[in-house]
Design a protein around this motif. Structure first.
Motif, short mmCIF file in Angstrom:
data_model
loop_
_atom_site.label_atom_id
_atom_site.label_comp_id
_atom_site.label_asym_id
_atom_site.label_seq_id
_atom_site.Cartn_x
_atom_site.Cartn_y
_atom_site.Cartn_z
N GLY A 145 0.88 -1.15 -0.06
CA GLY A 145 -0.10 -0.06 0.04
C GLY A 145 0.93 1.06 0.09
O GLY A 145 2.15 1.27 0.42
N VAL A 146 0.16 2.35 -0.39
CA VAL A 146 1.17 3.59 -0.62
C VAL A 146 0.00 4.64 0.11
O VAL A 146 -0.88 4.77 0.06
CB VAL A 146 1.37 4.04 -2.08
CG1 VAL A 146 1.70 5.44 -1.95
CG2 VAL A 146 2.21 3.28 -2.40
N ILE A 147 0.99 5.45 1.14
CA ILE A 147 0.04 6.51 2.10
C ILE A 147 0.48 7.92 1.35
O ILE A 147 1.75 8.22 1.21
CB ILE A 147 0.47 6.28 3.44
CG1 ILE A 147 -0.12 5.00 4.03
CG2 ILE A 147 -0.08 7.30 4.05
CD1 ILE A 147 0.36 4.74 5.35
N VAL A 148 -0.30 8.71 0.91
CA VAL A 148 -0.06 9.88 0.67
C VAL A 148 -0.94 10.99 1.48
O VAL A 148 -2.07 10.49 1.92
CB VAL A 148 -0.43 10.20 -0.97
CG1 VAL A 148 0.34 9.38 -1.96
CG2 VAL A 148 -2.03 10.15 -1.12
N GLN A 149 -0.46 12.18 1.50
CA GLN A 149 -1.12 13.11 2.36
C GLN A 149 -1.44 14.36 1.66
O GLN A 149 -0.86 14.72 0.93
CB GLN A 149 -0.05 13.59 3.59
CG GLN A 149 -0.72 14.33 4.75
CD GLN A 149 -1.10 15.52 4.57
OE1 GLN A 149 -0.46 16.50 3.64
NE2 GLN A 149 -1.97 16.17 5.28
N GLY A 150 -2.59 14.91 1.93
CA GLY A 150 -3.01 16.22 1.43
C GLY A 150 -3.13 16.37 -0.06
O GLY A 150 -3.96 15.61 -0.64
N ASP A 151 -2.66 17.41 -0.69
CA ASP A 151 -3.10 17.90 -2.10
C ASP A 151 -1.86 18.25 -2.86
O ASP A 151 -2.19 19.31 -3.57
CB ASP A 151 -4.23 18.79 -1.81
CG ASP A 151 -3.99 19.91 -0.82
OD1 ASP A 151 -2.65 20.00 -0.54
OD2 ASP A 151 -5.06 20.41 -0.25
#
Ligand code: UDP
Length: 368
Positions: A90-96
Motif C-alpha cells: 500500500g502507499v500512503i499519501v497526504q493532502g493535496d
C-alpha cells in the motif's frame, strides 16, 4: 509482514505524517518505507530532524524541476522504478500537493492501493487553491481508503459518491503533531530569544503568505494592508517569516514595503514557530495548517484567501476570509485587535489521536 510506502515532500506533509509514521513503525506487523519526494529542501530537512525521520529514498525533485510539468516528468518514472523495486502492499499519501498526486497516480498505475490522509477537503473552486483543488480530487478518485479530518470533509466525499465504508473521520494529524511537540521536553527549551525582546504591551501579529494564488499583485496588496495595520497603532508589531520561494521573497523584500515594525524573518523551525504562535495576538495567514493550529490554540485569525476548504472555521464564525484586499485586511485586523474578547480555542480537527486511528484502520485492512 506488510510493506507500506509513506510519501512526503513538503514541510506540512512531514508535520502531518510524522505521527502516522511513528504509529505505523511501532506496529510489529508493518515494514515502513519512507520516500521523500524532495519538493521542499531545507524546510523539509528541519522537520525530518525534529521528528527523527530518516527517509529511505530522497528523490530531490526541487533541485531538478522548476514547474509542475517538469515535476510530473521527473517524478513519475522515478516513482515507477521505486514502487516496482519495493513492491509495497500500500502507499500512503497526504493532502493535496502535486507530488502527493503523482505518488497516488504512480501507485494506481501499478494497482497498489492508495491510502489518503487528510482527504475530503474541497473549496469547490478549481483555481483556488491552485493546483491543490484538482490534486486532491484526483487523489480521491484513485484512493482505497480516505482518512478525513472532519464531518464536512466526510460529507464532501459522500456527495461525490465515494463508498461510505471506505471513509473514516479520524481528525487531523496536525493536532497529533501539535500536542506531541508542545508536550515535549525540547519545546520548553526552544523559546526563541527575539520573543524576550517584545514588550508585553506590544501587539504581535504573525503573518504568513506564500500560496501561489497570492504571489504577485495580491501579495503586494496584503503587504500594503500590513503597513496600514501598523500605521494605525504604534504598539503593533508584525512578524513575517518568509517562505524560501524566490517569487515571494522578491516582493516581500521590496523597499516600498519596509516599515520599522514590519519584521521580515527567515522561516522558523517548528518549535520556534509554535512559541511565536503562542505569543501572537492575531494571526493572518493563507496556510492551511496554520489555520488549524491557530484555531486549536484559540488565536484570533484572519484568512488571506478568497475561498477555503476549512469551512468549519468560517461556519462557526471563528474566522473570516479577507483575501488580499488591503482595506478589508486592515479593517478586520483592526477590529480583532481592538476587541477585548479573547477567542476560546475551537478545534474541529480532533483530539490528537488521528494517527492512532489511521494505523488501526490500515492494520485492520490487512490483519482482520
Ligand atoms: N511552520 C513552521 N515555520 C514557519 C511557518 C510555518 O514550522 O515559519 C509550520 C506551521 O506550524 C504549520 C506548517 O508549517 O504546521 C504549515 O506549512 P505551510 O504554511 O507551508 O503549508 P500549508 O499548511 O498551507 O499546507
Amino acid at each position: 509482514m506488510i510493506k507500506l510506502v509513506v510519501t512526503f515532500g513538503t514541510r506540512p506533509e512531514i508535520i502531518k505524517l510524522a505521527p502516522v509514521i511513528q504509529k505505523l513503525e511501532s506496529h510489529k506487523g508493518f515494514n515502513i518505507v519512507k520516500i521523500h519526494t524532495g519538493q521542499h529542501d531545507g524546510l523539509a530537512q528541519d522537520m525530518l530532524s525534529l521528528f527523527g525521520i530518516k527517509p529511505d529514498h530522497n528523490l530531490k525533485s526541487l533541485a531538478s524541476t522548476k514547474d509542475l510539468f517538469e515535476l510530473t516528468e521527473f517524478l513519475l518514472p522515478k516513482l515507477k522504478t521505486l514502487f516496482l523495486n519495493e513492491q509495497p502492499d500500500g502507499v500512503i499519501v497526504q493532502g493535496d500537493t502535486t507530488s502527493s498526486y503523482l505518488c497516488a497516480m504512480a501507485a494506481f498505475y501499478l494497482k497498489i492501493p492508495v491510502f489518503h490522509v487528510e482527504a475530503g477537503l474541497r473549496s469547490f473552486d478549481l483555481y483556488n487553491p491552485f493546483p491543490e483543488e484538482i490534486n486532491r480530487k484526483q487523489i480521491t478518485t484513485v484512493s482505497e481508503l480516505h482518512f478525513v479530518p472532519t464531518e464536512i470533509a466526510k460529507q464532501n466525499l459522500l456527495n461525490e459518491h465515494v463508498d461510505s465504508k471506505k471513509v473514516f473521520n479520524t481528525g487531523n494529524t496536525v493536532i497529533d503533531a501539535l500536542f506531541q511537540i508542545r508536550n515535549s521536553e525540547k519545546y520548553n527549551r526552544s523559546k526563541p530569544s527575539f520573543l524576550e525582546e517584545i514588550e508585553p504591551s506590544q501587539k504581535l501579529i504573525l503573518v504568513t503568505a506564500h500560496r501561489s494564488e497570492n504571489i504577485g499583485k495580491p501579495l503586494r496588496s496584503i503587504l500594503s494592508g500590513l503597513i496600514d495595520i501598523l500605521n494605525r497603532d504604534d504598539s503593533r508589531l508584525v512578524l513575517l517569516p518568509v517562505h524560501p520561494n524566490p517569487k515571494v521573497r522578491e516582493i516581500v523584500e521590496a523597499s516600498e514595503f519596509s516599515h520599522k515594525r514590519l519584521r521580515v524573518i527567515e522561516p522558523l523551525d517548528y518549535l520556534s514557530f509554535q512559541h511565536v504562535l503562542d505569543r501572537s495576538d492575531l494571526v493572518l495567514t493563507d496556510s492551511g495548517g496554520i489555520q488549524e493550529e491557530a484555531a486549536a490554540l484559540g488565536k484570533k485569525l484572519l484568512v488571506l484567501r478568497k475561498t477555503t476548504e476549512r469551512t468549519e472555521l468560517i461556519n462557526n464564525g471563528y474566522t473570516k476570509l479577507v483575501g488580499s484586499e488591503t482595506k478589508l485586511i486592515a479593517k478586520e485586523a483592526n477590529k480583532m485587535l481592538m476587541s477585548s474578547d479573547s477567542k476560546s480555542s475551537f478545534n474541529p480537527y480532533g483530539n490528537g489521536d488521528a494517527s492512532k486511528k489511521i494505523a488501526e484502520i490500515i492494520s485492520s485492512v490487512y490483519y482482520s
